[in-house]
Design a protein around this motif. Structure first.
Motif, PDB file in Angstrom:
ATOM      1  N   VAL A 118      28.435  32.552  -0.431  1.00 34.12           N
ATOM      2  CA  VAL A 118      28.857  31.252   0.083  1.00 34.12           C
ATOM      3  C   VAL A 118      30.367  31.278   0.257  1.00 34.12           C
ATOM      4  O   VAL A 118      31.115  31.251  -0.730  1.00 34.12           O
ATOM      5  N   LEU A 119      30.818  31.364   1.506  1.00 40.49           N
ATOM      6  CA  LEU A 119      32.248  31.305   1.773  1.00 40.49           C
ATOM      7  C   LEU A 119      32.727  29.858   1.645  1.00 40.49           C
ATOM      8  O   LEU A 119      32.004  28.918   1.982  1.00 40.49           O
ATOM      9  N   GLY A 120      33.951  29.679   1.142  1.00 38.93           N
ATOM     10  CA  GLY A 120      34.484  28.327   0.962  1.00 38.93           C
ATOM     11  C   GLY A 120      33.641  27.516   0.000  1.00 38.93           C
ATOM     12  O   GLY A 120      33.370  26.337   0.229  1.00 38.93           O
ATOM     13  N   ALA A 121      33.234  28.125  -1.097  1.00 43.91           N
ATOM     14  CA  ALA A 121      32.250  27.511  -1.989  1.00 43.91           C
ATOM     15  C   ALA A 121      32.772  26.283  -2.723  1.00 43.91           C
ATOM     16  O   ALA A 121      31.979  25.500  -3.253  1.00 43.91           O
ATOM     17  N   ALA A 122      34.088  26.081  -2.761  1.00 44.79           N
ATOM     18  CA  ALA A 122      34.635  24.896  -3.424  1.00 44.79           C
ATOM     19  C   ALA A 122      34.792  23.725  -2.466  1.00 44.79           C
ATOM     20  O   ALA A 122      35.153  22.619  -2.888  1.00 44.79           O
ATOM     21  N   GLY A 123      34.530  23.940  -1.179  1.00 47.74           N
ATOM     22  CA  GLY A 123      34.679  22.880  -0.203  1.00 47.74           C
ATOM     23  C   GLY A 123      33.539  21.882  -0.250  1.00 47.74           C
ATOM     24  O   GLY A 123      32.639  21.962  -1.098  1.00 47.74           O
ATOM     25  N   GLY A 124      33.552  20.930   0.694  1.00 49.86           N
ATOM     26  CA  GLY A 124      32.561  19.869   0.678  1.00 49.86           C
ATOM     27  C   GLY A 124      31.141  20.379   0.815  1.00 49.86           C
ATOM     28  O   GLY A 124      30.257  20.037   0.019  1.00 49.86           O
ATOM     29  N   VAL A 125      30.887  21.221   1.819  1.00 45.19           N
ATOM     30  CA  VAL A 125      29.534  21.755   2.006  1.00 45.19           C
ATOM     31  C   VAL A 125      29.216  22.756   0.905  1.00 45.19           C
ATOM     32  O   VAL A 125      28.139  22.707   0.292  1.00 45.19           O
ATOM     33  N   GLY A 126      30.135  23.672   0.639  1.00 50.03           N
ATOM     34  CA  GLY A 126      29.887  24.682  -0.378  1.00 50.03           C
ATOM     35  C   GLY A 126      29.534  24.102  -1.731  1.00 50.03           C
ATOM     36  O   GLY A 126      28.676  24.632  -2.448  1.00 50.03           O
ATOM     37  N   SER A 127      30.147  22.977  -2.077  1.00 47.71           N
ATOM     38  CA  SER A 127      29.949  22.368  -3.400  1.00 47.71           C
ATOM     39  C   SER A 127      28.523  21.901  -3.630  1.00 47.71           C
ATOM     40  O   SER A 127      28.033  21.900  -4.765  1.00 47.71           O
ATOM     41  N   ILE A 128      27.846  21.452  -2.557  1.00 47.39           N
ATOM     42  CA  ILE A 128      26.452  21.031  -2.719  1.00 47.39           C
ATOM     43  C   ILE A 128      25.509  22.163  -2.350  1.00 47.39           C
ATOM     44  O   ILE A 128      24.433  22.308  -2.940  1.00 47.39           O
ATOM     45  N   LEU A 129      25.902  23.042  -1.410  1.00 51.51           N
ATOM     46  CA  LEU A 129      25.034  24.162  -1.045  1.00 51.51           C
ATOM     47  C   LEU A 129      24.805  25.094  -2.238  1.00 51.51           C
ATOM     48  O   LEU A 129      23.689  25.567  -2.458  1.00 51.51           O
ATOM     49  N   VAL A 130      25.851  25.349  -3.014  1.00 51.13           N
ATOM     50  CA  VAL A 130      25.699  26.182  -4.212  1.00 51.13           C
ATOM     51  C   VAL A 130      24.689  25.549  -5.165  1.00 51.13           C
ATOM     52  O   VAL A 130      23.814  26.237  -5.718  1.00 51.13           O
ATOM     53  N   GLN A 131      24.771  24.229  -5.351  1.00 53.37           N
ATOM     54  CA  GLN A 131      23.831  23.550  -6.245  1.00 53.37           C
ATOM     55  C   GLN A 131      22.394  23.666  -5.740  1.00 53.37           C
ATOM     56  O   GLN A 131      21.471  23.976  -6.505  1.00 53.37           O
ATOM     57  N   LEU A 132      22.202  23.399  -4.444  1.00 60.19           N
ATOM     58  CA  LEU A 132      20.854  23.458  -3.883  1.00 60.19           C
ATOM     59  C   LEU A 132      20.272  24.868  -3.993  1.00 60.19           C
ATOM     60  O   LEU A 132      19.109  25.047  -4.375  1.00 60.19           O
ATOM     61  N   ALA A 133      21.082  25.870  -3.636  1.00 65.99           N
ATOM     62  CA  ALA A 133      20.590  27.249  -3.673  1.00 65.99           C
ATOM     63  C   ALA A 133      20.268  27.683  -5.105  1.00 65.99           C
ATOM     64  O   ALA A 133      19.264  28.365  -5.342  1.00 65.99           O
ATOM     65  N   ARG A 134      21.092  27.299  -6.068  1.00 64.59           N
ATOM     66  CA  ARG A 134      20.873  27.700  -7.459  1.00 64.59           C
ATOM     67  C   ARG A 134      19.617  27.046  -8.042  1.00 64.59           C
ATOM     68  O   ARG A 134      18.858  27.681  -8.786  1.00 64.59           O
ATOM     69  N   ARG A 135      19.396  25.787  -7.675  1.00 62.46           N
ATOM     70  CA  ARG A 135      18.317  25.039  -8.324  1.00 62.46           C
ATOM     71  C   ARG A 135      16.989  25.092  -7.577  1.00 62.46           C
ATOM     72  O   ARG A 135      15.937  24.874  -8.180  1.00 62.46           O
TER      73      ARG A 135
END
Length: 331
Positions: A155-172
């Motif tokens: 996930v590039l730019g993982a601390a940004g707006g999209v990255g912040s929720i995409l990481v959560q969705l992918a992990r869970r």
């Protein structure tokens, strides 16, 4: 005489440092179409799309209202509305083809709105709709991942707006290994707290940082990255991008049969307006939030939806160093 409401918009393209780049306005209260909700907006967030539209779309002196995230209360409904009633709390990301959410009263088609998570206040909720829809569609519609999906997602730019929720969705919601990119210590901490298994510095050579490669890439920053993706993505892997760099040459991806996907959250409202898919996604995300599976990505709240406050938020987004989301609450 038409009833008026407060709003924030612009009449010409100007640098965000110019006091006239965003203006406090009084505009007529809009009348709903058959499937429209009239929403009293309680909070909005600022996304890169707001900045892009302000810079590229010239309204030729007419007032143009931005804003593609909102949480608020349904005040009235159109004649054909069945999903909501007055008094319901809703959240949504709207349509790029209609006036934006930076207004006291806003029209949104019921089919792209969802019930607001009961566990969040309006500001916490307004941080999520656009980025959650983008992330959900990128992962589950474009990449077609499932709860059984394995492999590695970068996930590039993982601390940004999209990255912040995409990481959560992918992990869970998948069984992937999640690797985020971030550089500053606070950004790295944020990404790990959202659920990434590890973080790499996006200033480093990713081919060296990821010698075993990855199966999937999410990218909001594709310019100059295609050769890197061709190196680090494994054969038959896939990339999903949300940016629009000019003159993008994807040919280096061919020898590994790497798939390239575009994700634009507004495609459904533009080309499939009768679809209720985004209503369903927002309903599912709200349920996950209320179950404490997903969390708001709000990191900065500004009280008052005013031109001055929106100029401050736009400037921060333009600078490109924000972590999470900036939200403005209340007129």
């Amino acid at each position: 005489m038409a009833e008026l409401m407060r709003a924030v918009g612009y009449r010409k393209n100007l640098p965000i440092s110019d006091p006239s780049s965003l203006l406090d306005l009084e505009l007529p209260v809009p009348e709903p179409g058959d499937h429209d909700l009239v929403v009293r907006v309680r909070a909005v967030s600022v996304n890169p799309v707001d900045v892009k539209v302000r810079a590229s779309s010239d309204p030729h002196g007419e007032p143009k209202v931005l804003g593609y995230d909102a949480a608020g209360i349904v005040e009235r409904t159109g004649a054909a509305v069945t999903l909501f009633k007055p008094g319901d709390e809703v959240w949504y990301a709207g349509s790029i083809a209609r006036p934006g959410t930076n207004a006291e009263l806003h029209l949104v088609d019921e089919r792209i709105a969802g019930p607001k998570p009961a566990s969040l206040d309006f500001a916490q909720a307004a941080a999520l709709p656009l980025t959650a829809l983008t992330s959900w569609e990128a992962l589950f519609d474009r990449l077609r991942l499932t709860s059984q999906s394995t492999g590695t997602l970068l996930v590039l730019g993982a601390a940004g707006g999209v990255g912040s929720i995409l990481v959560q969705l992918a992990r869970r919601l998948t069984d992937l290994e999640i690797i985020g990119t971030a550089s500053r210590p606070e950004s790295r901490r944020w990404v790990l707290e959202r659920g990434a298994h590890r973080v790499v510095n996006h200033h480093d050579d990713l081919a060296e940082a990821l010698p075993d490669g990855v199966d999937y890439v999410f990218t909001p920053h594709s310019a100059g990255m295609i050769e890197t993706f061709a190196t680090i993505v494994r054969p038959f892997g896939a990339v999903v991008a949300i940016d629009e760099p000019p003159n993008l040459d994807l040919l280096p991806l061919k020898s590994k049969s790497i798939a390239w996907h575009w994700e634009l959250m507004f495609t459904r409202s533009l080309y499939d307006p009768t679809s209720t898919a985004q209503h369903e996604i927002l309903r599912q995300v709200a349920e996950l939030v209320d179950k404490d599976v997903l969390h708001t990505t709000l990191t900065r709240r500004i009280d008052g939806i005013t031109a001055a406050n929106l100029r401050e938020a736009h400037a921060a987004v333009e600078a490109g160093a924000t972590v999470g989301k900036i939200v403005l609450a209340g007129f």
